[in-house]
Design an enzyme around this catalytic site. Sequence first.
Site, mmCIF file in Angstrom:
data_model
loop_
_atom_site.group_PDB
_atom_site.id
_atom_site.type_symbol
_atom_site.label_atom_id
_atom_site.label_comp_id
_atom_site.label_asym_id
_atom_site.label_seq_id
_atom_site.Cartn_x
_atom_site.Cartn_y
_atom_site.Cartn_z
ATOM 1 N N GLU A 57 0.842 -1.195 0.000
ATOM 2 C CA GLU A 57 0.000 0.000 0.000
ATOM 3 C C GLU A 57 0.880 1.250 0.000
ATOM 4 O OE1 GLU A 57 -3.164 2.077 3.145
ATOM 5 O OE2 GLU A 57 -1.995 0.299 3.708
ATOM 6 N N TRP A 58 0.515 2.234 -0.800
ATOM 7 C CA TRP A 58 1.232 3.510 -0.812
ATOM 8 C C TRP A 58 0.706 4.380 0.332
ATOM 9 C CZ3 TRP A 58 5.448 5.546 -3.054
ATOM 10 C CH2 TRP A 58 5.631 6.930 -2.960
ATOM 11 N N ASP A 62 13.514 -3.357 14.411
ATOM 12 C CA ASP A 62 14.494 -2.468 13.758
ATOM 13 C C ASP A 62 13.941 -1.041 13.770
ATOM 14 O OD1 ASP A 62 16.674 -1.504 12.382
ATOM 15 O OD2 ASP A 62 16.151 -2.408 10.463
#
Length: 289
Positions: free
Chosen positions: A94-95, A197
């Site tokens: 998804e953008w 992370d």
Amino acid sequence: MISIDPVIYQQLCQTLSVNKIYLEETSGGSINKTFKLSANNRTLFCKVNSATNFPHLFKTEAAGLQLLNHAGPLRTPKVIGLLETHSFQILLLEWIERSTPNHTFWKSFGEGLAALHSHTQSLLGLETDNFMGSLPQKNKSATDWPTFFIQNRLEPLVQQCHSQQLLTTHHLLSFQKLYTYIPGIFNEQSPALLHGDLWSGNYLCAVDKQPVLIDPATYYGHPSIDLAMTTLFGGFDKAFYEAYHYHTPLPTNYKEQWKVCNLYPLLIHLLLFGKSYLSSIESTLSDFQ
């Protein structure tokens, strides 16, 4: 339209059931080629990498995103598609349109991370190994954090760095001494779901000012791993830590925990980028000699 391998282009078209796509290369891909992909009034984020250099990198990333998404408190990009061939791999996400973080964002982020860490299980680790950046990450299960952290995180990297003459025998002895202190440094904690992370390059601020997690190295571990990473390169607002602490009070020695946890990413950076990271490692080791 940017030039891209015709085979990859065709695979993308087939996956999206379109005849034509438009690709605009984006920044932020350190080991991947990353693109803004447009097709039929639809916009996606596209990552491309070698399937031989980093086997199943995107498969483990997609699994991590879906695990975090299933937990619920913090948003992740939806996984749209995953392609693997003998030579390349592609991840379609998804953008997410970005905006500038504000106080609301940081408060939501701290609250959300505390809620994420409330998702626990009985064993540390994960059913599968994955990646921390470009390096394979072992997730062999354990029942106590000191054992898991030493055997799966520190010791493999210490040995690799020593074999490449980035650490001396004296450093190895210092790490061995540190290992004896680790059980007394970390409080007992049910294995918590981690991003793994969580530095400043691995979150986005969406247009609604809600945090979005990207590029995870997910497993079940000690919450200080995520919190420590937020301090390694800076960029996290005070409101983030205040909101986290309000919902999940930090242990009295949290700064000590964070410093020890950050040996893991520092060793990774030493291995990948060289001795400019050695002084930070030595500083932590000196506290336990």
